[in-house]
Every structure is written in C-alpha cells, then in structure tokens.
Design a protein around this motif. Structure first.
Motif, PDB file in Angstrom:
ATOM      1  N   SER A  79      59.358  51.702  60.041  1.00 50.55           N
ATOM      2  CA  SER A  79      59.662  51.643  58.605  1.00 50.55           C
ATOM      3  C   SER A  79      61.167  51.581  58.364  1.00 50.55           C
ATOM      4  CB  SER A  79      59.074  52.868  57.898  1.00 50.55           C
ATOM      5  OG  SER A  79      57.675  52.885  58.006  1.00 50.55           O
ATOM      6  N   VAL A  80      61.912  52.393  59.090  1.00 51.82           N
ATOM      7  CA  VAL A  80      63.373  52.377  58.954  1.00 51.82           C
ATOM      8  C   VAL A  80      63.923  51.031  59.427  1.00 51.82           C
ATOM      9  CG1 VAL A  80      65.500  53.376  59.882  1.00 51.82           C
ATOM     10  CG2 VAL A  80      63.670  54.863  59.062  1.00 51.82           C
ATOM     11  N   ARG A  81      63.405  50.528  60.550  1.00 53.20           N
ATOM     12  CA  ARG A  81      63.901  49.240  61.047  1.00 53.20           C
ATOM     13  C   ARG A  81      63.521  48.102  60.104  1.00 53.20           C
ATOM     14  NH1 ARG A  81      61.521  48.022  65.695  1.00 53.20           N
ATOM     15  NH2 ARG A  81      60.200  49.848  65.847  1.00 53.20           N
ATOM     16  N   ARG A  82      62.386  48.232  59.394  1.00 49.09           N
ATOM     17  CA  ARG A  82      62.015  47.225  58.392  1.00 49.09           C
ATOM     18  C   ARG A  82      63.013  47.240  57.231  1.00 49.09           C
ATOM     19  NH1 ARG A  82      61.488  42.827  56.956  1.00 49.09           N
ATOM     20  NH2 ARG A  82      60.436  42.370  55.026  1.00 49.09           N
ATOM     21  N   LEU A  83      63.424  48.436  56.818  1.00 45.52           N
ATOM     22  CA  LEU A  83      64.443  48.524  55.772  1.00 45.52           C
ATOM     23  C   LEU A  83      65.761  47.923  56.255  1.00 45.52           C
ATOM     24  CD1 LEU A  83      63.700  52.086  54.350  1.00 45.52           C
ATOM     25  CD2 LEU A  83      63.313  49.892  53.209  1.00 45.52           C
ATOM     26  N   HIS A  84      66.086  48.140  57.510  1.00 43.06           N
ATOM     27  CA  HIS A  84      67.299  47.532  58.067  1.00 43.06           C
ATOM     28  C   HIS A  84      67.214  46.007  58.010  1.00 43.06           C
ATOM     29  CE1 HIS A  84      68.428  51.198  60.786  1.00 43.06           C
ATOM     30  NE2 HIS A  84      68.575  51.460  59.492  1.00 43.06           N
ATOM     31  N   ASP A  85      66.018  45.460  58.182  1.00 39.54           N
ATOM     32  CA  ASP A  85      65.843  44.014  58.203  1.00 39.54           C
ATOM     33  C   ASP A  85      66.158  43.380  56.850  1.00 39.54           C
ATOM     34  OD1 ASP A  85      65.144  41.698  59.732  1.00 39.54           O
ATOM     35  OD2 ASP A  85      63.247  41.611  58.632  1.00 39.54           O
ATOM     36  N   ILE A  86      66.026  44.159  55.782  1.00 43.51           N
ATOM     37  CA  ILE A  86      66.375  43.633  54.454  1.00 43.51           C
ATOM     38  C   ILE A  86      67.710  44.199  53.989  1.00 43.51           C
ATOM     39  CG2 ILE A  86      64.003  43.123  53.771  1.00 43.51           C
ATOM     40  CD1 ILE A  86      64.119  45.738  52.084  1.00 43.51           C
ATOM     41  N   ASP A  87      68.510  44.689  54.948  1.00 44.35           N
ATOM     42  CA  ASP A  87      69.874  45.183  54.720  1.00 44.35           C
ATOM     43  C   ASP A  87      69.907  46.416  53.806  1.00 44.35           C
ATOM     44  OD1 ASP A  87      72.545  45.093  55.399  1.00 44.35           O
ATOM     45  OD2 ASP A  87      73.095  43.921  53.631  1.00 44.35           O
ATOM     46  N   ARG A  88      68.974  47.328  54.040  1.00 43.80           N
ATOM     47  CA  ARG A  88      68.955  48.617  53.350  1.00 43.80           C
ATOM     48  C   ARG A  88      69.105  49.716  54.393  1.00 43.80           C
ATOM     49  NH1 ARG A  88      68.941  47.947  48.064  1.00 43.80           N
ATOM     50  NH2 ARG A  88      67.591  46.308  47.322  1.00 43.80           N
ATOM     51  N   SER A  89      69.733  50.789  54.022  1.00 41.05           N
ATOM     52  CA  SER A  89      69.873  51.936  54.912  1.00 41.05           C
ATOM     53  C   SER A  89      68.505  52.578  55.142  1.00 41.05           C
ATOM     54  CB  SER A  89      70.817  52.961  54.285  1.00 41.05           C
ATOM     55  OG  SER A  89      70.755  54.176  54.979  1.00 41.05           O
ATOM     56  N   GLY A  90      68.307  53.106  56.325  1.00 41.46           N
ATOM     57  CA  GLY A  90      67.061  53.783  56.643  1.00 41.46           C
ATOM     58  C   GLY A  90      66.827  55.022  55.801  1.00 41.46           C
ATOM     59  N   TRP A  91      67.885  55.574  55.256  1.00 42.00           N
ATOM     60  CA  TRP A  91      67.745  56.761  54.406  1.00 42.00           C
ATOM     61  C   TRP A  91      66.966  56.458  53.132  1.00 42.00           C
ATOM     62  CZ3 TRP A  91      68.309  61.335  56.325  1.00 42.00           C
ATOM     63  CH2 TRP A  91      69.160  61.524  57.417  1.00 42.00           C
ATOM     64  N   TRP A  92      66.845  55.182  52.776  1.00 40.26           N
ATOM     65  CA  TRP A  92      66.066  54.816  51.601  1.00 40.26           C
ATOM     66  C   TRP A  92      64.594  55.171  51.761  1.00 40.26           C
ATOM     67  CZ3 TRP A  92      67.390  54.062  46.836  1.00 40.26           C
ATOM     68  CH2 TRP A  92      68.665  53.600  46.538  1.00 40.26           C
ATOM     69  N   ILE A  93      64.147  55.441  52.969  1.00 38.47           N
ATOM     70  CA  ILE A  93      62.754  55.826  53.172  1.00 38.47           C
ATOM     71  C   ILE A  93      62.435  57.112  52.408  1.00 38.47           C
ATOM     72  CG2 ILE A  93      62.977  57.209  55.276  1.00 38.47           C
ATOM     73  CD1 ILE A  93      60.474  55.616  56.261  1.00 38.47           C
ATOM     74  N   LEU A  94      63.448  57.918  52.160  1.00 38.56           N
ATOM     75  CA  LEU A  94      63.244  59.172  51.428  1.00 38.56           C
ATOM     76  C   LEU A  94      62.876  58.949  49.968  1.00 38.56           C
ATOM     77  CD1 LEU A  94      66.131  61.313  52.932  1.00 38.56           C
ATOM     78  CD2 LEU A  94      63.699  61.355  53.519  1.00 38.56           C
ATOM     79  N   ILE A  95      63.073  57.740  49.453  1.00 41.43           N
ATOM     80  CA  ILE A  95      62.662  57.455  48.078  1.00 41.43           C
ATOM     81  C   ILE A  95      61.145  57.557  47.948  1.00 41.43           C
ATOM     82  CG2 ILE A  95      62.380  54.941  48.174  1.00 41.43           C
ATOM     83  CD1 ILE A  95      63.880  54.847  45.479  1.00 41.43           C
ATOM     84  N   GLY A  96      60.447  57.464  49.054  1.00 40.99           N
ATOM     85  CA  GLY A  96      58.998  57.629  49.052  1.00 40.99           C
ATOM     86  C   GLY A  96      58.564  59.023  48.636  1.00 40.99           C
ATOM     87  N   LEU A  97      59.469  59.978  48.624  1.00 36.69           N
ATOM     88  CA  LEU A  97      59.149  61.337  48.181  1.00 36.69           C
ATOM     89  C   LEU A  97      59.045  61.441  46.663  1.00 36.69           C
ATOM     90  CD1 LEU A  97      61.458  63.339  50.618  1.00 36.69           C
ATOM     91  CD2 LEU A  97      58.983  62.993  50.788  1.00 36.69           C
ATOM     92  N   VAL A  98      59.565  60.449  45.949  1.00 38.72           N
ATOM     93  CA  VAL A  98      59.441  60.407  44.491  1.00 38.72           C
ATOM     94  C   VAL A  98      58.022  59.939  44.177  1.00 38.72           C
ATOM     95  CG1 VAL A  98      60.288  59.341  42.364  1.00 38.72           C
ATOM     96  CG2 VAL A  98      61.884  59.884  44.216  1.00 38.72           C
ATOM     97  N   PRO A  99      57.254  60.745  43.446  1.00 35.78           N
ATOM     98  CA  PRO A  99      55.854  60.378  43.185  1.00 35.78           C
ATOM     99  C   PRO A  99      55.709  59.001  42.555  1.00 35.78           C
ATOM    100  CG  PRO A  99      56.282  62.624  42.459  1.00 35.78           C
ATOM    101  CD  PRO A  99      57.612  62.018  42.830  1.00 35.78           C
ATOM    102  N   LEU A 100      54.785  58.234  43.071  1.00 39.56           N
ATOM    103  CA  LEU A 100      54.378  56.906  42.628  1.00 39.56           C
ATOM    104  C   LEU A 100      55.490  55.863  42.643  1.00 39.56           C
ATOM    105  CD1 LEU A 100      51.973  55.219  41.633  1.00 39.56           C
ATOM    106  CD2 LEU A 100      52.705  55.750  39.308  1.00 39.56           C
TER     107      LEU A 100
END
Length: 122
Positions: A79-100
């Motif tokens: 998932s982090v490497r997929r975000l890297h593929d679209i030039d986003r930081s892997g830390w953006w995965i934490l946005i998934g903690l925001v409901p819906l």
C-alpha cells in the motif's frame, strides 16, 4: 503482471517500504488477500471449529487470525509503495484512520494510473 507475479513480488518485498508498486501489483495482491481470507474462514468453520468443539462459524478463527498476522506487513508495504507510485508519501496511508472519507481518498489514489518516469521514490 499476472497474479502469481504480483504475489511473488509483494512477498519478496515483505517488509520493504521503499520503491514503487504498480496498480496491477497492488490490485492482484488485494484480490489474493480476499480469496485467501475467504478460504481460511471457510476452513476454520468447517474443519478447525469442530476439532475445537465450537459451532461452525462462531468462536475463534485460528487460521484466519494467523493468516491476517502473516499478511498485514506485506499489505501495508504494498500500500505504501502504491502511494509512492503516484508520488505520494507513504505516511498518507494514515488518512485511512479518518472514518469513511479517509478510505475513499485512499481508494481514489489506489486506482490512479502510475506516474510515468522517475519520481522522488524511484
């Protein structure tokens, strides 16, 4: 990329959070984890639960829990490497903690095409 190639690629980068993962690699991995989880759940209910003296689909799901533990780290890394593929930081995965909303944003990013050429992640 075929499903087998994607699974081998993700498992060979088991805990590697650097680099990039293509859209096909990510989605083949998602499909694999869904199929494996369903199979483990069915096996838990039909074979392991009776051995433990439990109702078929109620109670502890031993194999499903072990599978979940084994697949959480490669799932996070792809998932982090997929975000890297679209030039986003892997830390953006934490946005998934925001409901819906967070999961919808991640889904939108995961379906985006790969960034062509090199980016800051490779």
């Amino acid at each position: 990329m075929t499903m087998g190639e994607a699974i081998r690629s993700v498992l060979s980068h088991y805990a590697s959070f650097d680099g990039r993962a293509t859209r096909s690699e990510f989605w083949w991995w998602v499909l694999f984890t869904i199929i494996a989880s369903l199979a483990a759940g069915i096996f838990d209910g039909l074979a392991i639960a009776p051995i433990l003296g439990r109702d078929a689909f109620y109670g502890p799901h031993v194999l499903s829990a072990l599978l979940g533990l084994a697949l959480i780290l490669p799932g996070l890394s792809v998932s982090v490497r997929r975000l890297h593929d679209i030039d986003r930081s892997g830390w953006w995965i934490l946005i998934g903690l925001v409901p819906l909303i967070g999961n919808l944003v991640l889904l939108f990013w995961y379906v985006q095409p790969s960034q062509t050429g090199r980016n800051r992640f490779g």
